[in-house]
Design a protein around this motif. Structure first.
Motif, PDB file in Angstrom:
ATOM      1  N   ALA A 453       0.867  -1.182   0.000  1.00 21.45           N
ATOM      2  CA  ALA A 453       0.000   0.000   0.000  1.00 21.45           C
ATOM      3  C   ALA A 453       0.903   1.232   0.000  1.00 21.45           C
ATOM      4  O   ALA A 453       2.011   1.194   0.543  1.00 21.45           O
ATOM      5  CB  ALA A 453      -0.902   0.005   1.232  1.00 21.45           C
ATOM      6  N   PRO A 454       0.431   2.319  -0.619  1.00 19.39           N
ATOM      7  CA  PRO A 454       1.288   3.505  -0.712  1.00 19.39           C
ATOM      8  C   PRO A 454       1.353   4.289   0.596  1.00 19.39           C
ATOM      9  O   PRO A 454       0.385   4.357   1.346  1.00 19.39           O
ATOM     10  CB  PRO A 454       0.587   4.377  -1.766  1.00 19.39           C
ATOM     11  N   THR A 455       2.494   4.884   0.836  1.00 19.74           N
ATOM     12  CA  THR A 455       2.635   5.925   1.854  1.00 19.74           C
ATOM     13  C   THR A 455       3.271   7.130   1.177  1.00 19.74           C
ATOM     14  O   THR A 455       4.234   6.970   0.424  1.00 19.74           O
ATOM     15  CB  THR A 455       3.542   5.462   3.013  1.00 19.74           C
ATOM     16  N   ALA A 456       2.694   8.322   1.428  1.00 15.86           N
ATOM     17  CA  ALA A 456       3.307   9.548   0.913  1.00 15.86           C
ATOM     18  C   ALA A 456       3.917  10.308   2.088  1.00 15.86           C
ATOM     19  O   ALA A 456       3.345  10.345   3.182  1.00 15.86           O
ATOM     20  CB  ALA A 456       2.264  10.409   0.210  1.00 15.86           C
TER      21      ALA A 456
ATOM     22  N   GLY B 410      -2.180   7.431   5.323  1.00 13.21           N
ATOM     23  CA  GLY B 410      -1.621   7.284   3.982  1.00 13.21           C
ATOM     24  C   GLY B 410      -0.604   8.359   3.623  1.00 13.21           C
ATOM     25  O   GLY B 410       0.204   8.167   2.727  1.00 13.21           O
ATOM     26  N   TRP B 433      -8.614   1.877   6.298  1.00 11.94           N
ATOM     27  CA  TRP B 433     -10.022   1.999   6.641  1.00 11.94           C
ATOM     28  C   TRP B 433     -10.185   2.725   7.977  1.00 11.94           C
ATOM     29  O   TRP B 433      -9.423   2.440   8.868  1.00 11.94           O
ATOM     30  CB  TRP B 433     -10.661   0.605   6.718  1.00 11.94           C
ATOM     31  N   THR B 439      -6.482   0.451  -1.258  1.00 11.74           N
ATOM     32  CA  THR B 439      -5.147   1.034  -1.130  1.00 11.74           C
ATOM     33  C   THR B 439      -4.888   2.079  -2.220  1.00 11.74           C
ATOM     34  O   THR B 439      -3.778   2.597  -2.310  1.00 11.74           O
ATOM     35  CB  THR B 439      -4.072  -0.064  -1.216  1.00 11.74           C
ATOM     36  N   PHE B 440      -5.882   2.387  -3.035  1.00 13.09           N
ATOM     37  CA  PHE B 440      -5.692   3.361  -4.110  1.00 13.09           C
ATOM     38  C   PHE B 440      -5.873   4.791  -3.590  1.00 13.09           C
ATOM     39  O   PHE B 440      -6.358   5.015  -2.489  1.00 13.09           O
ATOM     40  CB  PHE B 440      -6.672   3.080  -5.242  1.00 13.09           C
TER      41      PHE B 440
END
Lengths: 487, 487
Positions: A453-456, B410, B433, B439-440
């Motif tokens: 999953a992305p992390t920014a 995120g 969640w 995960t988008f």
């Protein structure tokens, strides 16, 4: 208790194993979660070396693994040795994938304070899901889609700990495989194994499980999705379910070897492949040869009495069609006869969707057509498949079918058969529902994306950034920097 | 009928609009599907030019758009002009993204017949989902998360036709925006617009809808998911739901401007941002200044009486905490007072999870702590958020928090405020969640990935391959060839 059976005799083989109770599932997940703390933080190079050590261990123990699997599945030495090789190769391949680093999709946007509003420094990458990955092993590949399968290899590669729910068709093989893999892991707890149907239900509802991988039937997949839907927090369910894998033989197709290729693909592993060619659209002139080839084929035992019974009733469901050919059942308690049915395009279309439901095993339907232009309308009505195949020598003849086939299936095969699924960077083993539950793949390099999953990171200090996102790019991974992709 | 209201007066504004009935939804989806045939097949360059024309049209019609939106939302000229600029910028940005071509993830593996089994030629890329994308517009951004929003821009960029379910808070703005966008599209049918709650329910259950994007509340998102679960074929649901966006002020944080920055972020747009800082962990010494800054703030009208009522009851739910400061309500029928509450870490932890539920609007809680080492245990118990922010001058002080924050949110923000969401290549606007359902992301270049699915071509003739997968790479897109990424 869980008991393996020998498909050649229908008799029990190996020790009875206890079903994992709820406390056992909790313990396996908790241990995996704890072992995962170090694993997810380990550099890609370290994880890659462990994956290679797993591959070495599987290869080194092949002499023990294949005979045990053969007793539980009757798939035979050649196939099972090949499958162990495939499994080991998959662990090696994912080592390559994470060393390359592109899987992390590192993106760096530098700040631009001249803009209104000013653009911050933003850096994004994919990181392992926070919890444990739950994997349901498949019946039909005791190694390559089971404890040593692609779901486990890709999840470990991503940095996630895994708990596998063993398939009851090969419980002993599952235990031995887990112990072989664990011998190469930094912590044996990184790979949990649970046995029994209820253990699977607890697994997918466990609060520390972040995603579930599954290869199996449509009803099985629906049952797991229903359990996941009961969770307070939803998690992704990557199911690879049923598929009929339509094959279109166009008039220009080379006839030489065509029927033999079809029969070989149909009966491979007693037809117990997700990519089995269950439906063929063909001109009438090929029907006779296809029938002869299937008549000349010999079946092998199916994996379990349940699967054999499913095949028997699936074949009965098709009795409204013309039975074109019946192969030999071959030896073994659960051996079945390959079957080939036929009907014409209009009659087939009139019986959709029921007639095109997957019948798991060595059975297929040849749907005869007269005019290629009649095909797209019928192909458009098929449910999603993992594959769609075209046989032709003239690409122009196939052109009007490409779009409808691409909407129907995740992989398009030209002049080949769908049953082989190469483990490569580009492979896609997925497709529209019900062949898969998501747009992700379970085979090939991009299978790793399911567990990430992305992390920014916005204006984040360099000393706290992952190495993949540092300007100096110490790992040499592909980075997209200010919109430009480079290594 | 659908009726807009002026939040400054609470009175109706603009014409009554008919609710779209079931036949109307069917017609919009069917027309979009038909218009999508050419659109999905159009070269990326052609789609990019259309996206730029849409951006030009939005900019050219800003003088009409913002006053209408202002009557329906009371967000004011500056904010609304800025938002139109953001929306136009987003269409331009996605033109860049599809021209670059990396979004298609082209992968080419050449055949290797020397291997056993021989490796076929396999080529994979992402292509638009087959059907129509359904988008639910948000209340709080009448342009940037509505008809001209990122979901629409990214879906059109991907090659998908779209039907938007308008938000009832700005029905007239939605209609005008749709007509402005349509004026720049090759077919007006590529962008459908439906009005009314029931139209949304039909939309997500329509057999030709392939995916749904949604920005809104947790209960709203759950209701749509439940409708999707009733479909015979599941489709992906990309929901961006509630988020409390924890902020951690560490002892080393620079105090100058901190309280003012917080109050500005809290009250921006009357706190109606998904990324509103609803929870602050801070040392006791900052509390006084935070309270003063919020006391000095003035609210603006909320977007609807329903949202205002939701804020009022949200604030009541927090009455067990100490009320630290109350701002001015400001002018307007639906204006509300900003509120700041406080409690200490132990008391906060004892009231989890209820105390940390999102209260949509200009309200926040300052949770005071004494020892940084007490924070990770409490942060780990928070639900997922879109963002988590750290204020500190010493990165080492923040190091023990990074992992827990990355599991919670995120996007991690350093010494800033979460309310701005830059549209860049690396932006991630999503999280665990309930902040998102997958995960988008819904903002940034990778938002396009929601509307794409892979197709693999095996031994496929070159003349039938998409340009992105040809060896000659005529479009110059990034390709991974035999494992090596290059342009």
């Amino acid at each position: 208790m869980i008991q393996g059976f020998d498909p050649r005799t229908g008799q029990p083989t190996g020790l009875e194993l206890p079903e994992t109770d709820r406390a056992g599932v909790d313990a396996a997940v908790a241990a995996a979660l704890e072992a995962g703390r170090a694993w997810r933080g380990a550099p890609a190079e370290e994880r890659a070396r462990v994956l290679e050590a797993v591959a070495d261990a599987l290869t080194a123990r092949a002499e023990e693994l294949w005979p045990l699997a053969d007793r539980e599945t009757a798939l035979g030495e050649v196939r099972l040795r090949g499958e162990i090789g495939r499994s080991a190769g998959q662990f090696r391949f994912f080592a390559q994938v994470i060393r390359d680093g592109g899987y992390a999709e590192a993106i760096i946007d530098h700040a631009d304070t001249s803009l209104t509003p000013p653009k911050p420094d933003v850096r994004r990458m994919l990181r392992p899901l926070p919890g444990v990955v739950g994997v349901f092993a498949a019946s039909n590949f005791p190694f390559a889609f089971s404890v040593a399968g692609g779901d486990v290899a890709s999840a470990l590669a991503a940095g996630c700990p895994v708990v596998v729910k063993a398939h009851p068709g090969h419980p002993g093989t599952s235990e031995l495989t887990a112990s072989v893999i664990r011998s190469a892991l930094p912590s044996a707890d990184l790979l949990g194994l649970v046995q029994g149907m209820e253990s699977g239900a607890w697994l997918v509802q466990h609060p520390s499980v972040s995603a579930v991988g599954f290869t199996g039937s449509v009803p099985g997949g629906k049952a797991i999705q229903a359990l996941i839907d009961e969770r307070p927090e939803p998690i992704p369910f990557f199911g690879e379910l049923g598929s009929v894998n339509p094959v279109v033989v166009l008039p220009s197709a080379r006839r030489e070897g065509l029927a033999q290729g079809f029969a070989a693909s149909l009966t491979l592993g007693s037809g117990q492949f997700c990519t089995n060619p269950g439906l063929v659209f063909a001109p009438e002139d090929v029907v006779k040869e296809f029938a002869e080839a299937v008549s000349a084929s010999t079946g092998t035992p199916m994996l379990s009495s349940r699967i054999r019974d499913g095949y028997t009733s699936g074949v009965e469901r098709l009795s409204s069609l013309t039975l074109l050919a019946t192969g030999q059942a071959g030896e073994g308690a659960w051996a079945v006869e390959p079957r080939l049915f036929t009907t014409d395009l209009d009659s087939f279309a009139a019986q959709l969707p029921a007639v095109a439901e997957e019948c798991f095993g060595p059975s297929s339907i040849v749907v005869t057509y007269r005019d290629v232009s009649d095909l797209p309308g019928v192909l458009a009505r098929l449910e999603g498949s993992l594959t769609a195949t075209v046989h032709a020598t003239d690409p122009a003849e196939a052109a009007p079918l490409v779009e409808v086939l691409a909407r129907t299936a995740g992989r398009l095969v030209w002049n080949g058969w769908p049953t082989g699924v190469a483990v490569t960077w580009a492979m896609h083993h997925g497709g529209p529902w019900p062949s898969a539950t998501t747009t992700f793949t379970s085979v090939g390099a991009t299978a790793i994306a399911r567990w990430l999953a992305p992390t920014a990171y916005q204006d984040w200090p360099a000393e706290l950034l992952p190495q993949e996102l540092q300007d100096s790019n110490p790992l040499g991974v592909p980075q997209r920097v200010d919109g430009v992709l480079s290594r």
